[in-house]
Design an enzyme around this catalytic site. Structure first.
Site, mmCIF file in Angstrom:
data_model
loop_
_atom_site.group_PDB
_atom_site.id
_atom_site.type_symbol
_atom_site.label_atom_id
_atom_site.label_comp_id
_atom_site.label_asym_id
_atom_site.label_seq_id
_atom_site.Cartn_x
_atom_site.Cartn_y
_atom_site.Cartn_z
ATOM 1 N N ASP A 1 15.572 -30.466 40.116
ATOM 2 C CA ASP A 1 16.766 -30.658 40.708
ATOM 3 C C ASP A 1 16.745 -29.699 41.940
ATOM 4 O O ASP A 1 15.979 -29.333 42.381
ATOM 5 C CB ASP A 1 18.144 -30.512 39.789
ATOM 6 C CG ASP A 1 18.069 -29.072 39.220
ATOM 7 O OD1 ASP A 1 17.404 -28.047 39.582
ATOM 8 O OD2 ASP A 1 18.896 -29.008 38.203
ATOM 9 N N HIS B 1 15.964 -25.972 39.801
ATOM 10 C CA HIS B 1 15.039 -25.921 38.655
ATOM 11 C C HIS B 1 13.687 -26.607 38.641
ATOM 12 O O HIS B 1 13.729 -27.567 39.172
ATOM 13 C CB HIS B 1 15.642 -26.216 37.383
ATOM 14 C CG HIS B 1 16.866 -25.512 37.039
ATOM 15 N ND1 HIS B 1 18.260 -26.195 37.602
ATOM 16 C CD2 HIS B 1 17.316 -24.366 36.509
ATOM 17 C CE1 HIS B 1 19.226 -25.476 37.428
ATOM 18 N NE2 HIS B 1 18.848 -24.171 36.748
ATOM 19 N N SER C 1 18.978 -20.395 32.703
ATOM 20 C CA SER C 1 18.686 -22.016 32.707
ATOM 21 C C SER C 1 17.129 -22.363 32.899
ATOM 22 O O SER C 1 16.922 -23.307 32.286
ATOM 23 C CB SER C 1 19.442 -22.413 33.967
ATOM 24 O OG SER C 1 19.160 -22.021 35.040
#
Ligand SMILES: *[C@@H]1O[C@H](CO)[C@@H](O)[C@H](O)[C@H]1NC(C)=O
Length: 380
Positions: free
Chosen positions: A348, A351, A64
């Site tokens: 968040d 990340h 991610s």
């Protein structure tokens, strides 16, 4: 043995190279780099606009941290193709797990690509000639990693997808020769392993932490990674940048869900990261030794960020910029994020925000030069 031009001496040093911006054609004022860069955003990287890319093609493998939207159509909660993700990105919410650009976006920009490197799932036609991004949120070195969140594209599958791209490139360029001839000039970046901890070892419901101590776990991860990277080499990769793990014990999620014993970060997690990163550096040396016609480098994702976090001091509270869904640590859809995301390391609960990325990207660009000759990037 083929004669190899010697790269700058810092390339093989086990300690990470300190940025040597003077030797790069990057308009980076030393004083602006570091903490202030974090605060000012990335104006110095934005000034770079060479005409022809420094490398013909750039392939990205990862999770991610670098996913450009490959999970958007998958059945998984690990996706981020909604605001406030992407609010500072020119294309809006693409599926990037950040408010803006990720590290490969900065690399691609620095390398002189006009367009962003397309996600594998949507890349079409001649677009793939400039490169493809295979990364998938929640994916890992191990196939079972991240699967409690849903479907992902693990590294094994990413390597299969890469082979599909290569056969398309061959058919576009017609002659197999002309494609494979260029593979050794292509740039590859691979960043894997975070989820093998966050969405496996340190997550209830996976058995790895009951079977292995961190030392053993890192060893089996690196063994599998070594095979996967050997496969990548067999498929033609010759210039490969391997991203180390970041300080995962410092994420807002880690800090909120673990006792930190007066420290800013969860040391147990960061220690597991250090063990993995040390073994990854050894692997880089081994691959370098074994495949004499290839170059492998280690990109530090730990040192720069941990330094920033320690500069902020223990009065600093690690929080993300957006309001998060408790179960996933991802932003609540369509909520307004914090006013000044430049001041937040994390967007968040897991990340980094765009502002944190150049902290590592600028020193990593220095390292990228090690994949090429002393005279820097170049191809015919
Ligand atoms: C991709 O192709 C290469 C070369 O033909 C082969 O060695 C490799 O095993 C293939 N990789 C995967 C994941 O199928």
């Amino acid at each position: 043995m083929a004669h190899r031009k010697q790269p700058p001496s810092f390339c093989y040093s086990r300690t990470d190279p300190s940025p040597r911006f003077d030797s790069l054609d990057i308009a980076c004022n030393k004083k602006l780099c570091g903490v202030i860069l974090l605060l000012l955003g990335v104006s110095n990287l934005q000034q770079i606009e060479p005409r022809k890319p420094k490398v013909p093609c750039y392939f990205i493998f990862g999770d991610s941290l670098v996913d450009p939207g490959n999970n958007n159509e998958l059945s998984t909660s690990a996706k981020s193709n909604y605001p406030p993700y992407g609010i500072d990105f020119p294309h809006g919410s693409t599926g990037r797990f950040s408010n803006g650009r990720t590290a490969p976006d900065f690399f691609a920009q620095y390398l002189g690509f006009e367009n962003i490197i397309p996600p594998f799932t949507t890349a079409k036609g001649e677009e793939i000639l400039q490169g493809v991004n295979y990364a998938s949120g929640s994916a890992g070195i191990r196939d079972e990693t991240g699967t409690k969140l849903g479907i992902n594209i693990g590294l094994n599958k990413q390597l299969e997808n890469y082979n599909i791209t290569i056969s398309f490139i061959v058919s576009i360029l017609k002659a197999k020769d002309s494609a494979t001839k260029y593979l050794n000039q292509y740039l590859y970046s691979v960043g894997m392993g975070s989820n093998d901890y966050i969405n496996n070892y340190f997550k209830p419901g996976y058995s790895t932490s009951t079977k292995f101590i961190p030392e053993q776990y890192a060893t089996i991860l690196i063994e599998q990674y070594s095979q996967q990277l050997t496969t990548l080499y067999s498929s033609g990769a010759r210039k490969v940048a391997l991203g180390g793990l970041g300080p995962m014990g410092c994420t807002p999620d880690a800090v909120a869900s673990h006792e930190t014993y007066g420290k800013l970060c969860v040391e147990e997690m960061n220690n597991a990261v250090r063990i993995f990163n040390d073994k990854l550096k050894q692997l880089v040396d081994e691959l370098h030794e074994k495949f004499k016609d290839a170059k492998f480098i280690f990109l530090d994702n730990f040192g720069g960020l941990i330094k920033h976090i320690s500069i902020l001091g223990t009065n600093y509270k690690i929080t993300g910029c957006c309001e998060v869904v408790k179960e996933t640590g991802q932003c609540v859809p369509n909520t307004a994020p914090c006013r000044n995301s430049n001041l937040f390391i994390f967007f968040d609960s897991f990340h980094p925000s765009e502002a944190a990325n150049p902290v590592t990207a600028t020193s990593q660009i220095t390292s990228l030069h090690c994949l090429f000759d002393t005279n820097g990037f170049g191809y015919s």
